[in-house]
Design an enzyme around this catalytic site. Structure first.
Site, PDB file in Angstrom:
ATOM      1  N   ASP A   1      -4.670  -0.074  -5.163  1.00  0.00           N
ATOM      2  CA  ASP A   1      -5.531  -0.107  -4.532  1.00  0.00           C
ATOM      3  C   ASP A   1      -6.585  -1.912  -5.214  1.00  0.00           C
ATOM      4  O   ASP A   1      -6.231  -1.968  -6.267  1.00  0.00           O
ATOM      5  CB  ASP A   1      -7.288   0.478  -4.495  1.00  0.00           C
ATOM      6  CG  ASP A   1      -6.681   1.774  -3.963  1.00  0.00           C
ATOM      7  OD1 ASP A   1      -6.633   2.136  -2.544  1.00  0.00           O
ATOM      8  OD2 ASP A   1      -6.648   3.033  -4.547  1.00  0.00           O
TER       9      ASP A   1
ATOM     10  N   ASP B   1      -3.539  -1.056  -0.392  1.00  0.00           N
ATOM     11  CA  ASP B   1      -4.645  -1.410   0.276  1.00  0.00           C
ATOM     12  C   ASP B   1      -5.051  -2.865  -0.699  1.00  0.00           C
ATOM     13  O   ASP B   1      -5.237  -2.472  -1.469  1.00  0.00           O
ATOM     14  CB  ASP B   1      -5.587  -0.291   0.077  1.00  0.00           C
ATOM     15  CG  ASP B   1      -5.419   0.510   0.912  1.00  0.00           C
ATOM     16  OD1 ASP B   1      -4.328   0.624   2.019  1.00  0.00           O
ATOM     17  OD2 ASP B   1      -6.305   1.430   1.483  1.00  0.00           O
TER      18      ASP B   1
ATOM     19  N   ASP C   1      -1.421   5.872  -4.021  1.00  0.00           N
ATOM     20  CA  ASP C   1      -1.124   4.216  -3.631  1.00  0.00           C
ATOM     21  C   ASP C   1      -1.916   3.688  -4.702  1.00  0.00           C
ATOM     22  O   ASP C   1      -2.323   3.814  -5.170  1.00  0.00           O
ATOM     23  CB  ASP C   1      -2.166   4.150  -2.429  1.00  0.00           C
ATOM     24  CG  ASP C   1      -3.697   4.658  -2.564  1.00  0.00           C
ATOM     25  OD1 ASP C   1      -3.721   4.321  -3.500  1.00  0.00           O
ATOM     26  OD2 ASP C   1      -4.310   3.819  -1.353  1.00  0.00           O
TER      27      ASP C   1
END
Ligand code: 8GT
Ligand code: MN
Length: 527
Positions: A296, A451, A294
């Site tokens: 962040d 995120d 992902d």
């Protein structure tokens, strides 16, 4: 056979023929290649050899246990020398091969991405993952710690003797390492990989929004595959639905270049709703990783309090332009008590946080490119020029797709070869109804987990440290703080239990200093 105290040493010459036993040749003879002992320690045999004039000057000898001899006799030939056949020789080991020494907490060590022991650490990480997925966190951490020690070693491990004295290597981890060094593989790792349960856990927890507990429940109901899950009629929550819909994309690694493109867009969103606010790339990419699962980001504003309520504004900016396929925002619930809690109640963060799935447009390669965008009705194509020269600046086009070309292009040119990253961010305003069931190669975009975290500037250094990882590095920092310093570290604050007060910090360096640790930069926190 040469008597040594009450025990026996056999020096065996010309072992290839298996005929020429010693007794007639002393151990100092150059033709002696193997010295076999029963019940003698390595140092004992070495001392005896040295006393016979077979010291360091002579060609190297194999110092072996009698088991090698008996196995060779049984086989009718000298068998391959395995680790267990060798006499342990601490002193010689230190001279002849690297013996390592590392401090016991991962936050005291420098762990770069240059891992010299990937075979061993992959094996231990797989067992850690399997333990974590099976709700055996204690065992999981033990394997993670063992893997982290090996990641910090400057050279490949070739011999168990090199591991003597290293911290965090429990019996189980040592067994796995020994298996791999001696047999090239660990039977436990191989059988775990092949087990139906592990395979099902991997498949099911690969769905964003599905944790080990849910996966375990499903497996007990006989659900092992995505198809079985779909057929089961289970009601999925919103996150899980999005996870299933974008399953393949979300299980493909995200590149640093893709992370940078998303960073540009997050930067624009933040700048649009709160000028002066800052966006920092955190997580694995801050540690120098080239890919991640992902992306962040940590967002703050230099004036305390200005960041309040920022996340919903950023999210609606992104959402209104169609950059988000999914998002869930949680509010900040962190309140520092006046006197401070003895220990922050949990390690779980209470920052304003957004778990999201971004829509990232694919880059086409080659000259003039046919580019596609999805509409309510399906696929629409646009012709586009090649803009390969421009790579630095960003602009927003009329359809809200981002590109790197500094020169405004004609309307049809909102797609193109514009960034080395392979992707651009793309709006999805009109195509929400389209399911990601087409093969990824036929879609002009991919889904990426992102995120976002918002921190007040007073907590920024703690948030930055806490969200840079690695997970084990963070865990070890907190363990060090608690056990060695009687302090409580979280991503919000550092509390000194002895002085009953918070210790302030405006940089990561200050936090390391409060903790009595040498500063370790992000690129060396890859434990
Ligand atoms: P990856 O994304 O390439 O797999 O690797 P990563 O970036 O290192 O892992 P991550 O799972 O994205 O987590 C990034 C960092 O954020 C890790 O250090 C992790 O400990 C931390 N982190 C979470 N969730 C939370 C949370 O709720 N609170 C805090 N303080 N840190 C968290 O992943
Ligand atoms: Mn990450």
């Amino acid at each position: 056979m040469v008597p040594l105290k009450r025990r026996r040493v056999v020096s065996s010459a010309a072992v290839n023929t298996g005929t020429d036993h010693s007794g007639d040749k002393g151990p100092t003879s150059e033709s002696v290649t193997h010295v076999i002992s029963e019940n003698n320690s390595g140092p004992e045999v070495r001392t005896w050899l040295d006393s016979q004039g077979g010291g360091p000057g002579r060609s190297p000898l194999h110092l072996l246990d009698i088991s090698w001899y008996t196995e060779s006799m049984r086989a009718g030939r000298p068998v391959h020398i395995l680790d267990r056949h060798k006499l342990q020789e601490q002193q010689r080991d230190e001279e002849e091969m690297a013996v390592f020494s590392v401090p016991s907490y991962a936050c005291q060590r420098r762990t770069t991405l240059d891992n010299q022991n990937t075979t061993l650490t992959d094996a231990l990480s797989l067992l850690a993952e399997n333990a974590e997925l099976s709700d055996e966190d204690g065992r999981g951490v033990a394997f993670r710690r063992a893997a982290a020690v090996l990641k910090a070693l400057p050279k490949p491990v070739t011999d168990m003797a090199q591991l003597r004295g290293l911290p965090c290597l429990g019996e189980h981890s040592l067994r796995v390492i020994r298996d791999i060094l001696e047999n090239g593989m660990s039977s436990e790792v191989e059988s775990t990989k092949q087990s139906e349960r592990y395979k099902a856990l991997k498949v099911l927890t690969g769905i964003f929004g599905v944790g080990a507990k849910t996966a375990d429940r499903w497996i007990r109901e006989g659900i092992h595959t995505l198809h079985q899950l779909r057929d089961s009629g289970h009601t999925l929550n919103r996150a899980q639905q999005a996870g299933l819909e974008h399953y393949d994309d979300l299980n493909r690694p995200v590149s640093k270049a893709d992370a940078d493109i998303i960073g540009e867009t997050v930067g624009k969103a933040v700048d649009a709703v709160l000028p002066g606010a800052q966006v920092t790339l955190i997580g694995g990419f801050r540690r120098g990783k080239l890919t991640g699962h992902d992306v962040d980001f940590l967002i703050t504003h230099p004036e305390e309090g200005r960041e309040e309520g920022l996340m919903p504004k950023v999210v609606s900016w992104l959402e209104s332009r169609g950059f988000l396929l999914y998002q869930k925002t949680t509010r900040n619930s962190y309140l520092e008590c006046k006197d401070g809690p003895a220990r922050p109640p949990s390690n779980i963060d209470r920052f304003e946080r957004c778990l999201s799935i971004f829509k990232l447009a694919n880059e086409e390669t080659g000259g003039t490119t046919q580019l596609e965008t999805l509409t309510e009705n399906g696929v629409q194509t646009y012709a586009c020029e090649n803009h390969s020269k421009a790579k630095d600046t960003w602009m927003e086009c009329e359809d809200s797709c981002l590109q790197t070309d500094p020169q405004p292009q004609s309307q049809s040119c909102t797609w193109g070869q514009i960034h080395s990253a392979g992707h651009r961010l793309c709006t999805s305003g009109e195509d929400r109804g389209v399911e990601e069931t087409e093969p990824a190669g036929h879609r002009p975009w991919r889904a990426v987990r992102v995120d976002l975290v918002v921190s007040p500037v007073s907590q920024f250094a703690f948030a930055l440290l806490g969200w840079t990882g690695s997970k084990l590095f963070e865990r070890e920092l907190r363990r060090w703080a608690g056990y060695e310093k009687a302090m409580s570290l979280s991503s919000h604050a550092l509390y000194d239990n002895k002085q009953s007060r918070y210790l302030r910090a405006t940089s990561e360096e200050e936090i390391f200093a409060h903790l009595g640790l040498e500063y370790i930069p992000p690129s060396e926190r890859n434990a």
